[in-house]
Design an enzyme around this catalytic site. Structure first.
Site: not given
Length: 635
Positions: A384, A333, A382, A463, A362, A509, A380
């Site tokens: 946005h 993000c 991912d 979420k 992580r 997200h 990911q």
RNA sequence: GCCAACAUAGCUCAGUAGGCAGAGCGUCGCCAUGGUAAGGCGGAGGUCACCAGUUCGACCCUGGUUGUUGGCUCCA
């Protein structure tokens, strides 16, 4: 006389004081034998309950969820009784029925071993053979506290103290063993037909890591021996499709001691990954996304601004560059916020959808790592999405539709959860409520069934999570849609509205695979390694019958490769049966056999994995067939 | 991170009372030239996860470390 209405609408007249078991006996011998518990006027009750008012009665056997639950919960009590007999100093936690079985938590000096499980099973058999009735007694709080207090059952005392004032406290006894329990239970231990203890585990009292760790024994029980055997056989089958095992057998990926939680992708696994990424990029184009890439290492100031420094630090890796603090990104993000901030945006552009195949790291605790499903470095898919507040619901719905389209390609069924504000949340509650309502509204408008997961949201927003099942029924979160009003605020993101003024955009997200690594893990188990042609690392293996055909096999292979097909030649000096067997075990979708006959005809003999020999066809026909199958991404 | 178990050849697994380390598959070589799930013979391959300790001697016993597995907590 009382009027008792049965589920089928029939009304029976019974004398007050008649037990439910007697009612069952009166209806049929089968019911009397198989009923385990009952629902009377909507409440679950024991069969020895006496009827003293009119009402509706439903008898529940093991084919009903409630019946099976009571059966397994009773199994847990019997296991506890056996443990008490063998290890008298044991104190008891809780012992509920769970999916596929039950467990009970014990606190004892003695450390249970696998051999103990066998001993406990023997003791269980004795208790079952003795056919001891379960009896229920309602007691006052004081009585319950005294009873368990005397036995130093500190956990039970804690539970009793936390029961709400108005609740009825009941104790169930079978033989020497008495437990605090809401019930209902089956009539007697003799009803248990097939029980097995499965494994030992540690578990914190009440699931809180600050509490003492108890010893948990998992077991399962079924109404019939054959069902238990079937269950064990299924579990054994499931273990064969474990992605860690198939990952090794099919040379997809490896995990090495040098990098715990950091998977290595082998050439064949990389093919899978790339196919998934290619597919996702097609989806980006279809659904209006632009792709970006942001750095993996960014400085401390950024992470402080995003809130990760305060809220996520224990999961992050750090490094230093020229005396300054940097962090390895655990999420994409903040990088994406910078991309948005980089230019000016108008309301006319909205929604802006930035996608990123983002590699994140992580620090996961050592005990949680699990093959590809839970790793420390993952990518990911991912994205946005920046939009006007008025576009939120429609945009969430779009993402849900996109998730559904993607999962459908793989034939997945999934379950959906809505996770709400956690304790460790950032930002004000009104915004959280608005965000949660937006997500809920989108789900409801699309009529998607979901369960609410209170307090399970991310620190920056609520979420919607999409969960997929692995081979033994464990579920893993993959897709996620998170509505975030914090990040645009923190990064002071704006767009120019119709009025010529700056406004704050809303942001979502979202990830669909979730993590490519986890998704591959799930896919491997879903397909048991037998991937559809479009995903298969090797799509065709071309095999010679004898050395005479070697050249023809090479030509065929080259031709397939030139058409973009992942083909391999197998012209080794081996019998055809041997080559077939090997290709079959490698789960190659198409095996082409080329001997003298085919060579003369310019044809191939086609064998399809799972279908066997499809006969001879001109090599051009085969090419067309497989190209079509790949293009369509057929299952 | 916590509880427990486990770690022997590339893979699946035997093994011992504490006394030269074993099989099958795979791999390599040779023979067999073959028709839809294993042809035959032979060879190579091991710091028994790592570090200490006990012992004349440790794969085996003890302690520690690392990793893995099943759970718990946490999570994509």
């Amino acid at each position: 006389m009382l009027n008792i209405e049965l589920k089928d609408g029939k009304v029976l007249e019974v004398a007050p004081g008649t037990t439910i078991a007697q009612v069952a006996e009166g209806i049929s011998r089968r019911l009397a034998k198989e009923a385990l518990v009952a629902r009377f006027n909507g409440k679950l009750v024991d069969l020895n309950r006496e009827l003293n008012e009119d009402g509706t009665l439903e008898l529940l056997d093991a084919s009903t969820p409630e019946g099976l639950d009571a059966y397994r919960h009773s199994s847990a009590h019997v296991m506890a009784q056996a443990v008490k007999n063998l290890f008298p100093d044991t104190r008891f936690g809780i012992g509920p029925a769970v999916k596929d079985g039950f467990y009970y938590d014990f606190d004892t000096e003695h450390v249970f071993t696998p051999e103990d499980l066998e001993k406990i099973e023997k003791e269980i058999e004795k208790i079952i053979a003795a056919d001891i009735p379960f009896s229920c007694r309602a007691v006052s709080r004081e009585e319950a506290l005294e009873f368990f207090g005397e036995k130093n059952e500190e956990y039970k005392v804690e539970l009793i103290n936390e029961l709400p004032d108005e609740s009825e406290i009941t104790m169930y006894t079978q033989g020497e063993f008495t437990d605090l329990c809401r019930g209902p239970h089956i009539p007697s231990t003799g009803k248990l037909k097939a029980m097995k203890l499965l494994n030992l585990a540690g578990a914190y009292w009440r699931g809180d890591e600050k509490n003492k760790m108890l010893q948990r024994i998992y077991g399962t029980s079924f109404p019939k021996k054959s069902e238990l055997e079937e269950y064990l056989r299924r579990m054994e089958e499931a273990r064969k499709r474990d992605h860690r095992r198939l990952g090794r057998e099919l040379d997809l990926f490896t995990l090495e001691e040098e990098g715990p939680g950091f998977p290595f992708f082998l050439p064949k696994g990389m093919v899978l990954r790339n196919e998934l990424e290619n597919y996702m990029r097609e989806m980006y184009a279809k659904w209006g996304y632009e792709e970006i890439r942001t750095p993996i290492i960014l400085n401390r100031a950024l992470w402080e601004q995003s809130g990760h420094w305060d809220h996520y630090q224990e999961n992050m890796y750090f490094t230093r560059i020229d005396e300054a603090d940097y962090a390895i990104k655990p999420m994409n993000c903040p990088g994406c916020m910078i991309v948005y901030r980089h230019g000016q945006h108008s309301y006319r552009e909205m929604p802006i959808r930035y996608a990123e195949m983002g590699l994140v790291h992580r620090h996961e605790k050592s005990g949680v790592l699990h093959g590809l499903m839970r790793v420390r470095a993952f990518t990911q898919d991912d994205a946005h999405i920046f939009m006007l507040y008025s576009q939120i619901t429609e945009e969430i719905k779009n993402v849900i539709r996109m998730v559904d389209e993607v999962y459908r390609i793989f034939g997945f069924s999934y379950n959906v959860e809505l996770s709400t504000r956690p304790e460790k949340a950032m930002g004000d509650i009104a915004l959280w409520d608005k965000a949660t309502d937006d997500l809920r509204q989108a789900l409801e408008e699309l009529e998607i069934p979901y369960v609410v997961n209170e307090g399970d949201g991310a620190f920056y927003g609520p979420k919607i999570d999409f969960h997929l099942e692995d081979s033994i029924g464990r579920t893993w979160q993959c897709g996620t849609i998170q509505l975030d009003f914090q990040m645009p605020e923190k990064f002071d993101l704006t767009y120019i509205g119709e009025d010529g003024q700056k406004h704050r955009p809303a942001m979502i997200h979202r990830a669909i695979f979730g993590s490519i690594e986890r998704f591959i893990g799930i896919l491997i188990e879903h397909y048991a390694g037998a991937f559809p042609a479009w995903l298969a690392p090797v799509q065709v293996r071309v095999m010679s019958i004898s050395e005479n055909n070697s050249r023809y096999v090479q030509e065929l292979t080259d031709r397939l490769k030139a058409a973009g097909i992942r083909a391999e030649a197998d012209d080794r000096n081996e019998k055809i049966g041997y080559k077939i067997r090997e290709a079959q075990m490698q789960k190659v979708p198409y095996m082409l056999v080329a001997g003298d006959k085919e060579m003369e005809a310019g044809a191939v003999s086609v064998r399809r994995r799972g279908e066997g020999d499809l006969g001879v066809m001109p090599s051009g026909d085969f090419l067309e067939r497989i190209l079509g199958e790949i293009r369509e991404r057929q299952q």
